[in-house]
Scaffold this active site. Structure first.
Site, PDB file in Angstrom:
ATOM      1  N   ARG A 125       0.816  -1.238   0.000  1.00 48.23           N
ATOM      2  CA  ARG A 125       0.000   0.000   0.000  1.00 48.23           C
ATOM      3  C   ARG A 125       0.840   1.274   0.000  1.00 48.23           C
ATOM      4  O   ARG A 125       0.365   2.353   0.362  1.00 48.23           O
ATOM      5  CB  ARG A 125      -0.974   0.031   1.174  1.00 48.23           C
ATOM      6  CG  ARG A 125      -1.987  -1.096   1.107  1.00 48.23           C
ATOM      7  CD  ARG A 125      -3.206  -0.806   1.945  1.00 48.23           C
ATOM      8  NE  ARG A 125      -4.103  -1.948   1.901  1.00 48.23           N
ATOM      9  CZ  ARG A 125      -3.974  -3.019   2.677  1.00 48.23           C
ATOM     10  NH1 ARG A 125      -3.013  -3.073   3.579  1.00 48.23           N
ATOM     11  NH2 ARG A 125      -4.805  -4.021   2.561  1.00 48.23           N
ATOM     12  N   LYS A 150       4.194  11.809 -10.699  1.00 49.84           N
ATOM     13  CA  LYS A 150       3.423  10.965 -11.621  1.00 49.84           C
ATOM     14  C   LYS A 150       4.216   9.677 -11.828  1.00 49.84           C
ATOM     15  O   LYS A 150       5.367   9.727 -12.293  1.00 49.84           O
ATOM     16  CB  LYS A 150       3.249  11.659 -12.970  1.00 49.84           C
ATOM     17  CG  LYS A 150       2.095  12.629 -13.016  1.00 49.84           C
ATOM     18  CD  LYS A 150       1.864  13.065 -14.464  1.00 49.84           C
ATOM     19  CE  LYS A 150       0.776  14.095 -14.570  1.00 49.84           C
ATOM     20  NZ  LYS A 150       0.610  14.591 -15.944  1.00 49.84           N
ATOM     21  N   HIS A 163       2.104  12.103 -28.593  1.00 54.87           N
ATOM     22  CA  HIS A 163       1.692  10.726 -28.284  1.00 54.87           C
ATOM     23  C   HIS A 163       1.072  10.069 -29.502  1.00 54.87           C
ATOM     24  O   HIS A 163       1.263   8.869 -29.738  1.00 54.87           O
ATOM     25  CB  HIS A 163       0.705  10.712 -27.112  1.00 54.87           C
ATOM     26  CG  HIS A 163       1.371  10.886 -25.771  1.00 54.87           C
ATOM     27  ND1 HIS A 163       0.678  11.192 -24.626  1.00 54.87           N
ATOM     28  CD2 HIS A 163       2.664  10.782 -25.406  1.00 54.87           C
ATOM     29  CE1 HIS A 163       1.521  11.277 -23.612  1.00 54.87           C
ATOM     30  NE2 HIS A 163       2.738  11.047 -24.065  1.00 54.87           N
TER      31      HIS A 163
HETATM   32  P1  NAD Z   1      14.682   5.956 -20.718  1.00 57.16           P
HETATM   33  O1  NAD Z   1      14.438   5.811 -19.276  1.00 57.16           O
HETATM   34  O2  NAD Z   1      14.294   4.823 -21.614  1.00 57.16           O
HETATM   35  O3  NAD Z   1      16.224   6.292 -20.929  1.00 57.16           O
HETATM   36  C1  NAD Z   1      16.714   6.432 -22.237  1.00 57.16           C
HETATM   37  C2  NAD Z   1      17.937   5.530 -22.480  1.00 57.16           C
HETATM   38  O4  NAD Z   1      19.062   6.119 -21.845  1.00 57.16           O
HETATM   39  C3  NAD Z   1      17.796   4.139 -21.899  1.00 57.16           C
HETATM   40  O5  NAD Z   1      18.391   3.223 -22.796  1.00 57.16           O
HETATM   41  C4  NAD Z   1      18.601   4.223 -20.609  1.00 57.16           C
HETATM   42  O6  NAD Z   1      19.098   2.973 -20.197  1.00 57.16           O
HETATM   43  C5  NAD Z   1      19.710   5.152 -21.013  1.00 57.16           C
HETATM   44  N1  NAD Z   1      20.352   5.921 -19.951  1.00 57.16           N
HETATM   45  C6  NAD Z   1      19.772   6.444 -18.835  1.00 57.16           C
HETATM   46  N2  NAD Z   1      20.656   7.221 -18.189  1.00 57.16           N
HETATM   47  C7  NAD Z   1      21.816   7.167 -18.888  1.00 57.16           C
HETATM   48  C8  NAD Z   1      23.078   7.775 -18.741  1.00 57.16           C
HETATM   49  N3  NAD Z   1      23.314   8.651 -17.772  1.00 57.16           N
HETATM   50  N4  NAD Z   1      24.041   7.501 -19.640  1.00 57.16           N
HETATM   51  C9  NAD Z   1      23.792   6.653 -20.681  1.00 57.16           C
HETATM   52  N5  NAD Z   1      22.608   6.076 -20.904  1.00 57.16           N
HETATM   53  C10 NAD Z   1      21.626   6.336 -20.009  1.00 57.16           C
HETATM   54  O7  NAD Z   1      13.943   7.247 -21.308  1.00 57.16           O
HETATM   55  P2  NAD Z   1      13.683   8.699 -20.724  1.00 57.16           P
HETATM   56  O8  NAD Z   1      13.644   9.574 -21.909  1.00 57.16           O
HETATM   57  O9  NAD Z   1      14.576   9.034 -19.597  1.00 57.16           O
HETATM   58  O10 NAD Z   1      12.213   8.575 -20.127  1.00 57.16           O
HETATM   59  C11 NAD Z   1      11.105   8.321 -20.934  1.00 57.16           C
HETATM   60  C12 NAD Z   1       9.980   7.838 -20.066  1.00 57.16           C
HETATM   61  O11 NAD Z   1       9.638   8.859 -19.131  1.00 57.16           O
HETATM   62  C13 NAD Z   1       8.712   7.515 -20.822  1.00 57.16           C
HETATM   63  O12 NAD Z   1       8.213   6.271 -20.376  1.00 57.16           O
HETATM   64  C14 NAD Z   1       7.756   8.629 -20.453  1.00 57.16           C
HETATM   65  O13 NAD Z   1       6.410   8.219 -20.440  1.00 57.16           O
HETATM   66  C15 NAD Z   1       8.227   8.939 -19.060  1.00 57.16           C
HETATM   67  N6  NAD Z   1       7.882  10.303 -18.601  1.00 57.16           N
HETATM   68  C16 NAD Z   1       7.301  10.430 -17.388  1.00 57.16           C
HETATM   69  C17 NAD Z   1       6.987  11.679 -16.898  1.00 57.16           C
HETATM   70  C18 NAD Z   1       6.401  11.820 -15.523  1.00 57.16           C
HETATM   71  O14 NAD Z   1       6.011  12.926 -15.153  1.00 57.16           O
HETATM   72  N7  NAD Z   1       6.366  10.778 -14.736  1.00 57.16           N
HETATM   73  C19 NAD Z   1       7.294  12.826 -17.640  1.00 57.16           C
HETATM   74  C20 NAD Z   1       7.907  12.665 -18.886  1.00 57.16           C
HETATM   75  C21 NAD Z   1       8.200  11.398 -19.351  1.00 57.16           C
HETATM   76  N1  GLY Z   2       5.244  15.473 -17.342  1.00 55.03           N
HETATM   77  C1  GLY Z   2       3.976  16.063 -17.117  1.00 55.03           C
HETATM   78  C2  GLY Z   2       3.625  16.177 -15.682  1.00 55.03           C
HETATM   79  O1  GLY Z   2       4.391  15.841 -14.807  1.00 55.03           O
HETATM   80  O2  GLY Z   2       2.551  16.616 -15.386  1.00 55.03           O
END
Ligand code: NAD
Ligand code: GLY
Length: 352
Positions: A121, A143, A252
């Site tokens: 939880r 989020k 998206h």
């Molecule tokens: P990711 O986590 O897939 O990372 C991208 C790549 O970089 C991966 O292959 C990872 O292993 C590699 N990597 C990470 N750190 C590294 C480093 N320092 N050096 C070398 N390689 C490294 O992608 P991302 O762009 O970080 O995140 C995308 C995700 O985030 C999506 O799923 C998206 O929906 C989510 N997102 C969430 C929010 C939120 O508010 N929670 C906001 C924006 C995006």
């Molecule tokens: N990345 C959009 C939000 O955190 O609301």
């Protein structure tokens, strides 16, 4: 080192930003931990680069670390993978007082944060974001989610981290493409909230491309301040927080229609922001010169700005399937010049 506070009453926390902060991560984590037991979640790519530094720092601070890895890639941000992590937590004796530590990009942060939200939880968690996108956006604001076959982030929660530790030195190992994808979200903050920040980015493009650590520290700090301000006002996206989705509804749709493989999330957002800016121009909200400035910066950063060959009806249908409709109406974030944005749900489908 810089610190940005996110003020949410009992759920408040600090974002620590600086170069080589991984070496101090144990100390920072220990300050707020309720137990000495940590459950570190990462992926093989990030763990091989930075796992040892985090574990050493934690162990030097008297903390005990159990680590588990999820495979690298958006396709593993699933309920099935979250269940695997939960199974591992149970097997390794992680209890309600233990602290989950998410070390990685947005995929690791979103999935590990989701596990923290539901495990027994809900347990505390710390974000150590290692991509630029995660440092300026996904690690802040609570989020957390996994994807469903039918759509991105369809299963999730709001679960704020206890602390965020941003080591800008980790940006050095990012590929050009991942770095640029993160910059799309950085540019987004300038367009929706802060014209002088946008001008700063225009003036420092060469330092940004060199990943100058001081410049990147100040950029990450400003983005976190802006995100904190929005989240403090609207934690669960009842209104204002929606502006953070500039370019995302178009983006998206592009991601969905190209099978999540052709574009990184930030690249799709870059295309989406240009579509939103162009629509804003057609509606008289933004000048043609301003759209050109935004386009110029994204192109300079190596980001795509042109919509690939896709059927416009399919794009519109995909936009309607995104989470951003309310009462059956498409809600779009539209810039009003540079530095301000509005959410509109009255735009004609034909114009879109
Ligand atoms: P990711 O986590 O897939 O990372 C991208 C790549 O970089 C991966 O292959 C990872 O292993 C590699 N990597 C990470 N750190 C590294 C480093 N320092 N050096 C070398 N390689 C490294 O992608 P991302 O762009 O970080 O995140 C995308 C995700 O985030 C999506 O799923 C998206 O929906 C989510 N997102 C969430 C929010 C939120 O508010 N929670 C906001 C924006 C995006
Ligand atoms: N990345 C959009 C939000 O955190 O609301």
């Amino acid at each position: 080192m810089a610190k940005v506070s996110v003020n949410l009453g009992a759920r408040s926390y600090d974002i620590h930003i600086g170069a080589n902060l991984l070496e101090q991560s144990g100390q920072i984590i220990k300050e707020g931990a309720r137990s000495e037991n940590l459950f570190l979640v990462s992926n093989p790519t990030v763990f091989s680069l930075y796992g040892a530094a985090v574990i050493k720092s934690c162990e030097d601070s008297g903390l005990k670390v159990v680590a588990t890895l999820i495979p690298d890639g958006e396709e593993y941000k699933t309920m099935g993978q979250a269940e695997e992590v939960i199974g591992e937590a149970i097997r390794r004796g992680i209890d309600r007082e233990s602290l989950l530590v998410a070390l990685g990009g947005g995929v690791v942060g979103d999935l590990a944060g989701f596990v923290a939200a539901v495990y027994q939880r809900g347990i505390d968690f710390v974000q150590i974001p290692t991509t630029l996108l995660a440092q300026v956006d996904s690690s802040v604001g609570g989020k957390v989610a996994v994807n469903h076959q039918a759509g991105k982030n369809m299963i999730g929660a709001f679960h704020q981290p206890r602390t965020v530790i941003v080591d800008v030195h980790t940006l050095a190992s990012l590929s050009e493409r991942e770095f640029a994808a993160g910059m799309a979200e950085v540019v987004k903050y300038g367009i929706i909230l802060d014209e002088s920040f946008f001008i700063f980015l225009e003036n420092r493009l060469s330092d940004i491309k060199d990943r100058d650590e001081q410049v990147m520290e100040s950029i990450v700090k400003r983005c976190c301040e802006l995100k904190a301000m929005v989240v403090e006002e609207d934690e669960t996206e009842q209104g204002l927080r929606a502006i953070l989705n500039l370019g995302h509804t178009f983006g998206h749709a592009v991601e969905t229609l190209t099978g999540y493989s052709a574009y990184r999330h930030g690249e799709a957002v870059s295309i989406g922001m240009i579509l939103a800016c162009s629509l804003a121009r057609d509606l008289g909200l933004m000048g043609a010169g301003e759209v050109e400035r935004v386009t110029g910066m994204l192109v300079e950063l190596g980001l795509p700005v042109k919509l690939p060959q896709l059927d416009s009806r399919s794009i519109l249908n995909a936009m309607y399937r995104d989470k951003k409709t309310r009462g059956g109406k498409l809600r779009l974030v539209l810039p009003c010049g540079i530095g301000r944005a509005v959410v509109r749900d009255d735009i004609d489908d034909e114009l879109i």
